[in-house]
Design a protein around this motif. Structure first.
Motif, PDB file in Angstrom:
ATOM      1  N   MET A  97      49.647  37.449 -13.939  1.00 25.65           N
ATOM      2  CA  MET A  97      50.542  36.679 -13.080  1.00 25.65           C
ATOM      3  C   MET A  97      50.816  37.357 -11.746  1.00 25.65           C
ATOM      4  O   MET A  97      51.497  36.802 -10.903  1.00 25.65           O
ATOM      5  CB  MET A  97      51.866  36.445 -13.785  1.00 25.65           C
ATOM      6  N   ASN A 155      48.913  32.943  -8.582  1.00 24.31           N
ATOM      7  CA  ASN A 155      50.297  32.700  -8.985  1.00 24.31           C
ATOM      8  C   ASN A 155      50.949  31.603  -8.153  1.00 24.31           C
ATOM      9  O   ASN A 155      51.854  30.921  -8.611  1.00 24.31           O
ATOM     10  CB  ASN A 155      51.120  33.986  -9.032  1.00 24.31           C
ATOM     11  N   GLY A 156      50.443  31.403  -6.954  1.00 30.16           N
ATOM     12  CA  GLY A 156      50.936  30.284  -6.163  1.00 30.16           C
ATOM     13  C   GLY A 156      50.507  28.965  -6.773  1.00 30.16           C
ATOM     14  O   GLY A 156      51.261  27.996  -6.815  1.00 30.16           O
ATOM     15  N   ILE A 165      49.716  28.380  -9.988  1.00 30.36           N
ATOM     16  CA  ILE A 165      50.381  28.092 -11.261  1.00 30.36           C
ATOM     17  C   ILE A 165      51.828  27.665 -11.012  1.00 30.36           C
ATOM     18  O   ILE A 165      52.355  26.799 -11.702  1.00 30.36           O
ATOM     19  CB  ILE A 165      50.321  29.310 -12.225  1.00 30.36           C
ATOM     20  N   GLU A 166      52.427  28.231 -10.010  1.00 34.13           N
ATOM     21  CA  GLU A 166      53.803  27.840  -9.700  1.00 34.13           C
ATOM     22  C   GLU A 166      53.866  26.369  -9.301  1.00 34.13           C
ATOM     23  O   GLU A 166      54.716  25.623  -9.781  1.00 34.13           O
ATOM     24  CB  GLU A 166      54.359  28.719  -8.578  1.00 34.13           C
ATOM     25  N   VAL A 201      60.474  30.466  -5.156  1.00 34.97           N
ATOM     26  CA  VAL A 201      59.371  31.393  -5.310  1.00 34.97           C
ATOM     27  C   VAL A 201      58.807  31.376  -6.719  1.00 34.97           C
ATOM     28  O   VAL A 201      57.615  31.354  -6.921  1.00 34.97           O
ATOM     29  CB  VAL A 201      59.763  32.842  -4.955  1.00 34.97           C
ATOM     30  N   MET A 258      57.110  32.134  -9.894  1.00 34.60           N
ATOM     31  CA  MET A 258      56.159  33.162 -10.316  1.00 34.60           C
ATOM     32  C   MET A 258      55.550  33.930  -9.150  1.00 34.60           C
ATOM     33  O   MET A 258      54.780  34.857  -9.354  1.00 34.60           O
ATOM     34  CB  MET A 258      55.032  32.511 -11.101  1.00 34.60           C
ATOM     35  N   LYS A 259      55.882  33.483  -7.952  1.00 36.78           N
ATOM     36  CA  LYS A 259      55.341  34.210  -6.808  1.00 36.78           C
ATOM     37  C   LYS A 259      56.199  35.424  -6.468  1.00 36.78           C
ATOM     38  O   LYS A 259      55.834  36.233  -5.644  1.00 36.78           O
ATOM     39  CB  LYS A 259      55.258  33.278  -5.594  1.00 36.78           C
ATOM     40  N   ASN A 299      57.304  39.086 -11.010  1.00 36.21           N
ATOM     41  CA  ASN A 299      56.060  38.705 -11.683  1.00 36.21           C
ATOM     42  C   ASN A 299      55.389  39.904 -12.352  1.00 36.21           C
ATOM     43  O   ASN A 299      54.671  39.753 -13.324  1.00 36.21           O
ATOM     44  CB  ASN A 299      55.125  37.919 -10.763  1.00 36.21           C
ATOM     45  N   ILE A 301      57.310  40.106 -15.747  1.00 36.38           N
ATOM     46  CA  ILE A 301      56.944  39.088 -16.728  1.00 36.38           C
ATOM     47  C   ILE A 301      55.543  39.352 -17.264  1.00 36.38           C
ATOM     48  O   ILE A 301      55.265  39.142 -18.445  1.00 36.38           O
ATOM     49  CB  ILE A 301      57.046  37.661 -16.123  1.00 36.38           C
ATOM     50  N   GLU A 302      54.682  39.847 -16.407  1.00 40.52           N
ATOM     51  CA  GLU A 302      53.328  40.160 -16.861  1.00 40.52           C
ATOM     52  C   GLU A 302      53.359  41.235 -17.941  1.00 40.52           C
ATOM     53  O   GLU A 302      52.717  41.124 -18.984  1.00 40.52           O
ATOM     54  CB  GLU A 302      52.471  40.622 -15.680  1.00 40.52           C
TER      55      GLU A 302
END
Lengths: 337, 337
Positions: free
Chosen positions: A74, A80-81, A83-84, B72, B74-75, B80, B83-84
């Motif tokens: 992630m 990650n952009g 998936i967000e 934002v 997950m960005k 991030n 969480i990873e």
DNA sequence: CAAATTACCGAAAGCGCTTTCGGGAAGAGG
DNA sequence: CCTCTTCCCGAAAGCGCTTTCGGTAATTTG
């Protein structure tokens, strides 16, 4: 919280009627529906998702397989952009995302197996390695699926217009007067890498510019370090380029580092244009000119393609190519006379 | 794929026995277990997670509530990473992560409600806004939970040693000879922000340095822009500081921009130290000296605290403070004479 | 007013799995 | 040879919900 049985007991109706009231069936009178809804509110009843899924065969869950390369997960600045944005789009339709582990109670299993186990309604794979066995397996399954950043003939895909982006980059450099334009490329085993190489070649050809073989260097998998090494090779050449189109922003960052370490300046001595438009390049020196991939739109398109399949409960295969756009910042300049 | 019934029919045993064989009960002979396992492999049988959860009351799923601030998600460059790492750690124990939408078939509901609906075994909240109603609601529920980057008396929490980190930053600048050290702070409504202010004050006090009131400026919510504005205020002062400790890397980036725009240099004219050690600061100019928060360890600790509760099936409350560390790069220099 | 609709409700089966409990067969003990 | 264990196995209930199919009561129609 209570179950539907408690609700039935409390209101005096059968669980059938309760369920129907909750699900807006029309064969229950307004009066009893109201009673039931109120009772539900009072005991703040919530339906159990597992029971629902079991009985309806719909889980309202989307399995996501995320790039595992380099342990970034992630943290990947581009994915990650996507998936967000994907998450936002699917959320509005009531879907949850589930990131599956490949470990089911000590027995390890594939992503596909895990997703079947969880009975997800669809799958999104955001991963650039088409050779990954797991990805292959997912693409061949019969679960609705959408693949991002990769091409494939037999499942829905969305990616940006990589050849066009490469073309734009080259043309831009050309207009600045550059004639010796190199390309630091991503590995061809990655679709995006290959497409950008192709775009580079097409553009060069269209401009009647010869491609010097050593001006096209494969820098592998888009890391800063690989970009740096690639640029060093270019700088050691007898006739180094005056501009280089780098297939990824991270590699471009490495490339700039290499240039600086050689005592040269960007863009005065050499122009550099990247690809992706990741967050951080606005803050480096010089600010990187790049081709922006619209992560928002990619995510939304992916969501759309997947939801379509999930509601139809059948696999479809549609391709969506998202346009890119050149973001002019400070890493490119007219060629020196 | 087939169900347990198909397996029973195929092998001639009852579903009870099949289930037991699959779950390693000891009251089934080796011979029949072997037969059943083989049959299962042949028809590549996979148990249905929903059915299992329904019957065992354990879902092997963790609900995650992620920072929603500023869109934002997950960005977020710091969260991030956490969480990873959290994902990796929980994965090894067989848990899946589920990112819930707050939309259940058009009726919108809270995170807590959604998590109850999904019957998750535990919850992780990674979010710095303690005032968020949703967060409050989660913290007060009776589901196992762990909260990251925030403090609380009645649920398990993990965060880094912010006051100590602030202290380290100030002391470092002091050792470089700085005596006029300012602090660009995060808002005090955020625990991390408040703790760093406290650490700053303690350190200054311990060093017998007076804190000029206008040298402590609140820059809000850790964005580049806010950091920039804060630094501008400092630069406009009659007696600007020679060094500033910025409570977050993104703000520090903004601060550096401001300095540059004033025609000054970092670190020659003014030293800047950040906080977090996010990826991109290795690539800006100058490379940012900062206090590193160990996202890996934070994620692992959070996983540990949560798993403990989930296996015990009871809520516990433990606090874990993760040490930080100073990463020396190029944005700080000895004070000018 | 009899017949035909319509409106509303519930019994019951089913989704796929776990787990308790009891029972028969086989082996151990006397 | 009989009793007591031990070893295996299966019937059945239950987890919480959906949905089909009928059936009664109320309403409409001619």
């Amino acid at each position: 919280m209570g179950t539907i049985y408690d609700l039935a007991k409390k209101t005096g109706f059968s669980i059938t009627t309760v369920s129907k009231a909750l699900n807006n069936y029309k064969d229950v009178s307004e009066k009893t529906r109201a009673k039931i809804l109120q009772a539900a509110a009072e005991m703040d009843y919530l339906p159990n998702a597992h029971a629902q899924s079991l009985s309806t065969k719909k889980s309202w869950a989307i399995g996501v397989m995320f790039s595992e390369a380099n342990e970034v997960g992630m943290k990947h600045p581009f994915f990650n952009g996507i998936i967000e944005s994907f998450r936002h789009a699917t959320e509005e339709h009531g879907y949850d995302l589930i990131f599956a582990s490949r470990n089911l109670r000590n027995r390890d299993m594939s992503y596909l197996e895990h997703f079947k186990h969880r009975a997800v309604d669809g799958i999104v794979v955001i991963c650039s390695d088409r050779m990954d066995e797991q990805v292959q397996e997912l693409m061949q399954s019969d679960i609705p699926i959408v693949v991002v950043d990769m091409d494939s003939a037999n499942c829905s895909v969305v990616y940006s217009d990589n050849t066009e982006g490469a073309r734009m980059a080259v043309n831009y450099l050309y207009e600045l007067g550059h004639r010796h334009i190199a390309h630091i490329a991503g590995d061809s085993s990655i679709d995006a890498g290959a497409a950008r190489v192709k775009g580079y070649e097409l553009a060069m050809h269209a401009l009647d510019l010869p491609i010097q073989p050593n001006h096209l260097v494969n820098a592998g998998f888009f890391s800063v370090e690989e970009g740096k090494q690639a640029m060093e090779k270019l700088l050691q050449l007898e006739s180094p380029p005056t501009a280089v189109f780098v297939a990824g922003d991270q590699m471009a960052i490495g490339a700039i580092e290499a240039v600086h370490e050689h005592g040269l300046r960007v863009p005065e001595d050499i122009s550099i244009i990247g690809y992706d438009d990741i967050e951080m390049i606005k803050y480096i020196t010089p600010k990187l000119t790049t081709i922006r991939q619209d992560t928002d739109e990619i995510g939304e398109a992916a969501a759309e393609l997947l939801i379509e399949q999930m509601t139809a409960k059948e696999r479809r295969t549609e391709r969506r190519v998202i346009p890119v756009r050149l973001i002019e910042r400070a890493s490119c300049a007219p060629v020196k006379k």
